[in-house]
Design a protein around this motif. Structure first.
Motif, mmCIF file in Angstrom:
data_model
loop_
_atom_site.group_PDB
_atom_site.id
_atom_site.type_symbol
_atom_site.label_atom_id
_atom_site.label_comp_id
_atom_site.label_asym_id
_atom_site.label_seq_id
_atom_site.Cartn_x
_atom_site.Cartn_y
_atom_site.Cartn_z
ATOM 1 N N CYS A 1 -6.075 0.413 3.010
ATOM 2 C CA CYS A 1 -5.185 1.191 2.139
ATOM 3 C C CYS A 1 -5.981 2.300 1.482
ATOM 4 C CB CYS A 1 -4.547 0.297 1.076
ATOM 5 S SG CYS A 1 -3.355 1.171 0.022
ATOM 6 N N PRO A 2 -6.333 3.327 2.215
ATOM 7 C CA PRO A 2 -7.152 4.404 1.658
ATOM 8 C C PRO A 2 -6.319 5.413 0.885
ATOM 9 C CG PRO A 2 -6.733 4.815 3.979
ATOM 10 C CD PRO A 2 -6.043 3.518 3.648
ATOM 11 N N CYS B 1 0.861 -1.180 0.000
ATOM 12 C CA CYS B 1 0.000 0.000 0.000
ATOM 13 C C CYS B 1 0.899 1.231 0.000
ATOM 14 C CB CYS B 1 -0.898 -0.015 1.233
ATOM 15 S SG CYS B 1 -1.828 1.509 1.506
ATOM 16 N N SER C 1 -5.814 8.440 -2.124
ATOM 17 C CA SER C 1 -6.561 9.672 -2.353
ATOM 18 C C SER C 1 -7.735 9.461 -3.291
ATOM 19 C CB SER C 1 -5.629 10.746 -2.916
ATOM 20 O OG SER C 1 -5.016 10.296 -4.114
ATOM 21 N N GLY D 1 -9.040 5.987 -3.900
ATOM 22 C CA GLY D 1 -9.331 4.558 -3.835
ATOM 23 C C GLY D 1 -8.074 3.750 -3.591
ATOM 24 N N THR E 1 -10.946 -3.307 -2.920
ATOM 25 C CA THR E 1 -11.743 -2.456 -2.021
ATOM 26 C C THR E 1 -10.909 -1.372 -1.374
ATOM 27 O OG1 THR E 1 -11.331 -3.834 -0.072
ATOM 28 C CG2 THR E 1 -13.197 -4.436 -1.483
ATOM 29 N N GLY E 2 -9.594 -1.574 -1.314
ATOM 30 C CA GLY E 2 -8.736 -0.619 -0.629
ATOM 31 C C GLY E 2 -8.842 -0.717 0.883
#
Length: 406
Positions: A284-285, A257, A287, A289, A280-281
């Motif tokens: 791991c968000p 990530c 900016s 997705g 889905t992320g």
């Protein structure tokens, strides 16, 4: 390229009076957005397949780079292979001095007091013809001179033989031990969270979507997964053998990530199989997705006066060959149909548009189903096709163009 004389003396004076301080941390997503939007001086070079942009603006990570497709790439021009839209900043190199514990960071994101921005060492840059770029840094350590040289070079002229080589050498009189790490912010077109496979890309194969650490693999492949795949490319490991010059085998390759890995010191990041970086992320968000990256770690070694070479190449192979098999026309609906097949794997290709024609005009278009079959048209198209018709696939970055007729 060595620099001596007044420049070297100035560097010694600079080190004597100031030690570069770490910048205050900020959220990685904000930093990435700011970097991407920066108006940077970014020379672009390469061939018709790969276009590389390298950062020259001090304070924005001199020598960091990004890669896009060129006009001769089957996926079309201007598609990201590394994030940035042509503006570098999120793919970069870090050199760790294992003797002193200092980390020399090419990028902007400094998180600890042991990190030193390479921008503060007075980098020197130069173009190498129309297909390469050289960045040089040097500093004086307690045990002698350390000089870092990065060369980014585009090789080849066709889709099948083109590659982007990134080589880092460390030379000098220092007796310290160093370790090189690359963090490459992978993308595939507009997908900032591409999936990963080991070996050559197989559009029908299983893909990794979560963090993982690999060792001893010949190569890895990345592809977009927002809908059907449309762009894939490879990154070297111990091979493949066709890449020239051959890559230096890394100690490890991590699928990570990017927002989590960007601030970690070389060799300190631990992958977590619970972190989804490509679908889905979850955990791991990014900016926009999911935000996957590939991290190379190379073996540590003392430089002495012989140097340490660490390199990796971003390469491309030709799209999979295809064939189109045309079925007899019908006086009904659908009137015309054909099957698009990946001849490398003997599988029908789903989700691709076939164009049907007869007598020099287009009859209709259809999208292939899960078995690779596309069909369209009614009585009018059937009558026009009775004496013979064709079906054609235009091709893209995954599957090559082909056509058939009856």
């Amino acid at each position: 390229m060595n620099r001596t004389g007044p420049l070297c003396a100035a560097a010694v004076l600079l080190l004597a009076v100031a030690t570069p301080a770490a910048a205050a941390p900020e959220p990685p997503a904000q930093w990435k957005t700011r970097t991407h939007a920066a108006l940077a001086v970014t020379p672009t070079f390469g061939n018709g397949v790969f276009r590389v942009s390298v950062q020259q603006a001090q304070g924005l990570g001199v020598g960091s780079f990004t890669v896009r497709t060129g006009p001769d790439h089957p996926a079309g021009a201007g598609r990201d292979l590394l994030f940035g839209g042509g503006v570098p900043g999120t793919s970069f190199m870090t050199v760790r001095d294992l003797t002193t514990g200092a980390d020399y960071v090419q990028g902007q994101y400094l998180t600890t007091s042991t990190e030193i921005a390479l921008d503060d060492l007075g980098p020197y840059t130069e173009a190498i013809g129309t297909t390469g770029f050289h960045t040089n840094w040097y500093t004086v350590l307690g045990s002698g001179l350390m000089e870092i040289d990065q060369y980014v070079t585009v090789h080849g002229s066709t889709v099948a033989d083109s590659s982007v080589e990134v080589t880092t050498t460390i030379t000098g009189t220092s007796t310290d031990t160093f370790q090189v790490q690359y963090l490459w912010d992978t993308a595939a077109g507009t997908d900032d969270g591409p999936v990963l496979q080991t070996g050559a890309y197989n559009p029908f194969g299983a893909t990794a979507t979560r963090e993982v650490t690999l060792s001893g693999v010949d190569s890895v492949a990345l592809a977009d997964n927002d809908g059907g795949p449309s762009l894939s490319y490879g990154l070297t490991g111990t091979g493949p053998a066709r890449i020239t010059p051959p890559p230096t085998p890394p100690q490890s390759i991590q699928f990570v990530c990017w927002p989590r890995a960007v601030g970690a010191a070389p060799g300190r990041y631990r992958t977590d199989p619970a972190i989804d970086v490509a679908t889905t992320g979850a955990g791991c968000p990014g900016s926009a997705g999911p935000d996957s990256a590939v991290q190379y770690l190379f073996a540590a070694a003392p430089i002495g006066t012989s140097g340490v070479r660490a390199s990796a190449s971003l390469f491309s192979t030709a799209p999979d060959p295809t064939s189109v098999t045309v079925a007899p026309a019908r006086l009904g609906s659908p009137a015309v149909s054909a099957t698009l097949t990946d001849t490398r794997y003997g599988r029908g290709v789903p989700g691709r548009t076939l164009t049907f024609g007869a007598g020099g005009r287009t009859l209709c278009t259809g999208v292939t189903n899960a078995n690779g079959v596309a069909a369209c048209g009614g009585l009018t198209e059937g009558l026009a096709a009775l004496l013979g018709y064709s079906a054609a696939y235009a091709g893209d970055g995954i599957w090559a163009a082909s056509a058939g007729k009856r």
